[in-house]
Each structure stands twice: as structure tokens, then as C-alpha cells.
Design a protein around this motif. Sequence first.
Motif, PDB file in Angstrom:
ATOM      1  N   CYS A  42      -8.584  -0.758  37.352  1.00 59.65           N
ATOM      2  CA  CYS A  42      -9.299  -0.569  36.092  1.00 59.65           C
ATOM      3  C   CYS A  42      -8.348  -0.036  35.019  1.00 59.65           C
ATOM      4  N   ARG A  43      -7.548   0.959  35.388  1.00 54.28           N
ATOM      5  CA  ARG A  43      -6.585   1.522  34.424  1.00 54.28           C
ATOM      6  C   ARG A  43      -5.516   0.483  34.051  1.00 54.28           C
ATOM      7  N   TYR A  44      -5.094  -0.298  35.031  1.00 51.78           N
ATOM      8  CA  TYR A  44      -4.117  -1.364  34.773  1.00 51.78           C
ATOM      9  C   TYR A  44      -4.667  -2.324  33.713  1.00 51.78           C
ATOM     10  N   HIS A  45      -5.918  -2.700  33.888  1.00 45.73           N
ATOM     11  CA  HIS A  45      -6.544  -3.643  32.961  1.00 45.73           C
ATOM     12  C   HIS A  45      -6.660  -3.054  31.560  1.00 45.73           C
ATOM     13  N   TRP A  46      -7.132  -1.816  31.469  1.00 47.38           N
ATOM     14  CA  TRP A  46      -7.358  -1.223  30.156  1.00 47.38           C
ATOM     15  C   TRP A  46      -6.067  -0.815  29.469  1.00 47.38           C
ATOM     16  N   ALA A  47      -4.988  -0.647  30.243  1.00 46.77           N
ATOM     17  CA  ALA A  47      -3.681  -0.366  29.645  1.00 46.77           C
ATOM     18  C   ALA A  47      -2.996  -1.647  29.158  1.00 46.77           C
ATOM     19  N   ARG A  48      -3.633  -2.789  29.408  1.00 43.44           N
ATOM     20  CA  ARG A  48      -3.071  -4.095  29.044  1.00 43.44           C
ATOM     21  C   ARG A  48      -1.684  -4.284  29.654  1.00 43.44           C
ATOM     22  N   ALA A  49      -1.554  -3.837  30.906  1.00 42.03           N
ATOM     23  CA  ALA A  49      -0.284  -3.972  31.607  1.00 42.03           C
ATOM     24  C   ALA A  49       0.020  -5.450  31.853  1.00 42.03           C
ATOM     25  N   ARG A  50       1.304  -5.724  32.045  1.00 45.68           N
ATOM     26  CA  ARG A  50       1.753  -7.087  32.320  1.00 45.68           C
ATOM     27  C   ARG A  50       2.296  -7.174  33.742  1.00 45.68           C
ATOM     28  N   PRO A  51       2.054  -8.300  34.420  1.00 48.42           N
ATOM     29  CA  PRO A  51       1.260  -9.452  34.001  1.00 48.42           C
ATOM     30  C   PRO A  51      -0.228  -9.123  33.902  1.00 48.42           C
ATOM     31  N   VAL A  52      -0.936  -9.857  33.067  1.00 46.92           N
ATOM     32  CA  VAL A  52      -2.331  -9.564  32.778  1.00 46.92           C
ATOM     33  C   VAL A  52      -3.180  -9.733  34.046  1.00 46.92           C
ATOM     34  N   LEU A  53      -4.010  -8.727  34.323  1.00 48.24           N
ATOM     35  CA  LEU A  53      -4.887  -8.763  35.488  1.00 48.24           C
ATOM     36  C   LEU A  53      -6.070  -9.682  35.218  1.00 48.24           C
ATOM     37  N   THR A  54      -6.288 -10.636  36.123  1.00 46.77           N
ATOM     38  CA  THR A  54      -7.438 -11.529  36.013  1.00 46.77           C
ATOM     39  C   THR A  54      -8.600 -10.990  36.853  1.00 46.77           C
ATOM     40  N   GLN A  55      -9.785 -11.472  36.546  1.00 48.55           N
ATOM     41  CA  GLN A  55     -10.952 -11.067  37.325  1.00 48.55           C
ATOM     42  C   GLN A  55     -10.770 -11.431  38.798  1.00 48.55           C
ATOM     43  N   ARG A  56     -10.273 -12.628  39.064  1.00 45.45           N
ATOM     44  CA  ARG A  56     -10.153 -13.058  40.458  1.00 45.45           C
ATOM     45  C   ARG A  56      -9.130 -12.220  41.208  1.00 45.45           C
ATOM     46  N   MET A  57      -8.033 -11.852  40.566  1.00 44.44           N
ATOM     47  CA  MET A  57      -7.034 -11.045  41.269  1.00 44.44           C
ATOM     48  C   MET A  57      -7.561  -9.634  41.518  1.00 44.44           C
ATOM     49  N   TYR A  58      -8.358  -9.111  40.601  1.00 47.60           N
ATOM     50  CA  TYR A  58      -9.020  -7.819  40.838  1.00 47.60           C
ATOM     51  C   TYR A  58      -9.880  -7.925  42.096  1.00 47.60           C
ATOM     52  N   GLU A  59     -10.657  -9.021  42.194  1.00 49.70           N
ATOM     53  CA  GLU A  59     -11.528  -9.209  43.347  1.00 49.70           C
ATOM     54  C   GLU A  59     -10.731  -9.338  44.641  1.00 49.70           C
ATOM     55  N   LEU A  60      -9.650 -10.102  44.601  1.00 48.01           N
ATOM     56  CA  LEU A  60      -8.826 -10.267  45.803  1.00 48.01           C
ATOM     57  C   LEU A  60      -8.166  -8.949  46.191  1.00 48.01           C
ATOM     58  N   GLY A  61      -7.793  -8.158  45.200  1.00 46.96           N
ATOM     59  CA  GLY A  61      -7.221  -6.847  45.494  1.00 46.96           C
ATOM     60  C   GLY A  61      -8.219  -5.934  46.177  1.00 46.96           C
ATOM     61  N   LEU A  62      -9.472  -5.965  45.724  1.00 49.79           N
ATOM     62  CA  LEU A  62     -10.505  -5.158  46.380  1.00 49.79           C
ATOM     63  C   LEU A  62     -10.736  -5.627  47.810  1.00 49.79           C
ATOM     64  N   ALA A  87      10.665  -7.195  49.725  1.00 46.51           N
ATOM     65  CA  ALA A  87      11.319  -8.382  49.189  1.00 46.51           C
ATOM     66  C   ALA A  87      11.117  -9.596  50.082  1.00 46.51           C
ATOM     67  N   ALA A  88      10.721  -9.351  51.335  1.00 43.46           N
ATOM     68  CA  ALA A  88      10.520 -10.454  52.280  1.00 43.46           C
ATOM     69  C   ALA A  88       9.133 -11.086  52.153  1.00 43.46           C
ATOM     70  N   ILE A  89       8.233 -10.471  51.353  1.00 42.86           N
ATOM     71  CA  ILE A  89       6.887 -11.016  51.192  1.00 42.86           C
ATOM     72  C   ILE A  89       6.933 -12.135  50.152  1.00 42.86           C
ATOM     73  N   ASN A  90       6.430 -13.281  50.517  1.00 39.50           N
ATOM     74  CA  ASN A  90       6.487 -14.461  49.644  1.00 39.50           C
ATOM     75  C   ASN A  90       5.279 -14.488  48.706  1.00 39.50           C
ATOM     76  N   PHE A  91       5.249 -13.555  47.762  1.00 37.59           N
ATOM     77  CA  PHE A  91       4.131 -13.478  46.823  1.00 37.59           C
ATOM     78  C   PHE A  91       3.996 -14.774  46.029  1.00 37.59           C
ATOM     79  N   GLY A  92       2.748 -15.142  45.745  1.00 42.75           N
ATOM     80  CA  GLY A  92       2.502 -16.376  45.008  1.00 42.75           C
ATOM     81  C   GLY A  92       2.731 -16.262  43.516  1.00 42.75           C
ATOM     82  N   SER A  93       2.776 -15.031  42.993  1.00 40.22           N
ATOM     83  CA  SER A  93       2.974 -14.817  41.559  1.00 40.22           C
ATOM     84  C   SER A  93       3.344 -13.367  41.319  1.00 40.22           C
ATOM     85  N   ASP A  94       3.816 -13.082  40.118  1.00 43.05           N
ATOM     86  CA  ASP A  94       4.132 -11.702  39.757  1.00 43.05           C
ATOM     87  C   ASP A  94       2.867 -10.847  39.751  1.00 43.05           C
TER      88      ASP A  94
END
Length: 286
Positions: A76-96, A163-170
Motif C-alpha cells: 500500500c505504501r509502495y503504491h501511494w509513494a508512486r514508487a517505480r516500477p509502478v505497482l499494478t493491481q494484479r501484482m499486488y494480488e499475486l504478492g498477497l 540473483a539466481a531467481i529468474n524474475f519475469g519483470s522488475d
Amino acid sequence: MIQPVDTKDRRAVENQVSSLYLKSFPDGDHAFVSNAFGWVVDCFQGRHRKYQAIDAGYHDLEHTLQGTLCMAHLLCRYHWARARPVLTQRMYELGLLAILLHDTGYLKQHGDDDGTGAKYTLVHVDRSADFAEALLTENGFSEPEVAAVRHMICCTGVNLDLAAINFGSDLERATGFALGTADLLGQMAANDYVEKLPRLYSEFAESARFCDGKMEPMGHFTSALDLMQKTPAFWEYYVQPKINQDFQGLYRLLNDPYPDGPNYYLNRIEANMDRLRRQLATAVAG
């Protein structure tokens, strides 16, 4: 200001997490948090068709709720701080989902009656990722979404090379780092963290017995007292560098007001460390 929530009360945590999610995304899925909590609570309380109720003494449902509450605040704080990369609704859901499922690796299947789920300590991250993959696939999540949750759960591994985790995006990486941060801060800030440390030692001890020398045990603690004596150093020399360097200081988003105000979670952890030191000093003096 972050207000305390009783993490023994599943409904209270669920309501707060839903409120934080919808504060960030008012047009979001109003049933999402309730559904996600329902899946996880069913798993931990023994209503999954393949798994027993959780019987690990430290990594119980409350432990998961503590991390989930911290994660919701942080995103929530990440979103309201307008941090980059921009948090999407779906990524918030996947994070939860990832934080809710990150310790399902301690669950035992039906028929597994040898010891408690603590015996899986050294492999619980991989088991959690596998459990999450099966559950989310059954519930219609796409392969990239399932992979994202797996990657985030991997961020909770104690000695894993991030560094060994193959993340799909930043953004997926940043959400995973938020999860790793929340897992550490949520549990260490708990009111009864100090009192629960002997339970954590018992889990490590059971894991060592179960491995029987096949894998290196975690911590090399000789007793619950030994673990407690080493916990302030764990906070100073492992957790703080981890959240500052590996997880890129995301915890600072919890400073209120941001960026220079006090941090609710860090203040509670420091208070726990002070209380633990006093308790240990009294024990030695006695």
C-alpha cells in the motif's frame, strides 16, 4: 499511522488487508482477499483434501498472518509513494497470494505421521512453491502468474542467491523483495516474538534430527537459550543487511511520515531486542 491488529484474529487481519488493498485499488476485486484467505486458512486448518492441519509450533497460521499484514502495509505504501516500477493491481494480488502461501511447505500430507511439519524446515521453501503452484493452477491462474508467485516465495529462502531467481519483470522482483522484507519484519515485530523463540529452536532441532546429517542444519544452535542469545546478532548482522541491501531498503516505505518518520515495524523489533537482552541479563544474574 499503522495501528496494531491482533494477528491471532484471522478476521481482523483479513479485514485490514482487504482495506489496504482496496485503498490502493478502489475498483479492485472486492472478493479477492476473502477468497485468498479462505484458501489458505482451509489449508492450515486441515480442510485441504491432501494435507493435515499445520502442526509446526512456530510457523503456524499466525506467523503467516503477521507477514501478510506487513506485506499489505508495504505494498500500500509502495503504491501511494508512486514508487517505480509502478505497482499494478494484479501484482499486488499475486504478492498477497505469495505471502499467504510462503510457508505451506510446513504442511504434512495425510498419512505423514512422523514428527511435525518442522522436519521440512530446510526444504520448506521449495515445498511451499510447489504447493502454491498446484493450488493456483487448480484455481485458474496463468502460468506466468504462477511462476511469479513461485519466484516471490523463493525470496524467503535464508541463504538463497537472489540473483539466481529468474524474475519475469522488475516489478515482480520488487514485489518479491517486499515479501522477503515483510516475512522478516512481520514475525520479529510481534508482541510475543521473544516468547516464541523456544518454539523456533524446537523446529530447528526437529529439522536437524530429521535430516540425520544428510543436510546442514540451520543455525547450529545448542539450545533454546543459545538461539535467544544469538537473536540480537541475527537482527543486527543478518536481517538489517538483508532488508537494506538485498531487499533494497523497501522497508523505508513504512516510515510515517515518509521518508524520515518513525518506522512502526523497526521500532517494535528494537523494543523486542531490548526486552530480550534484559530478559537474558536477568537470567544470567539470577
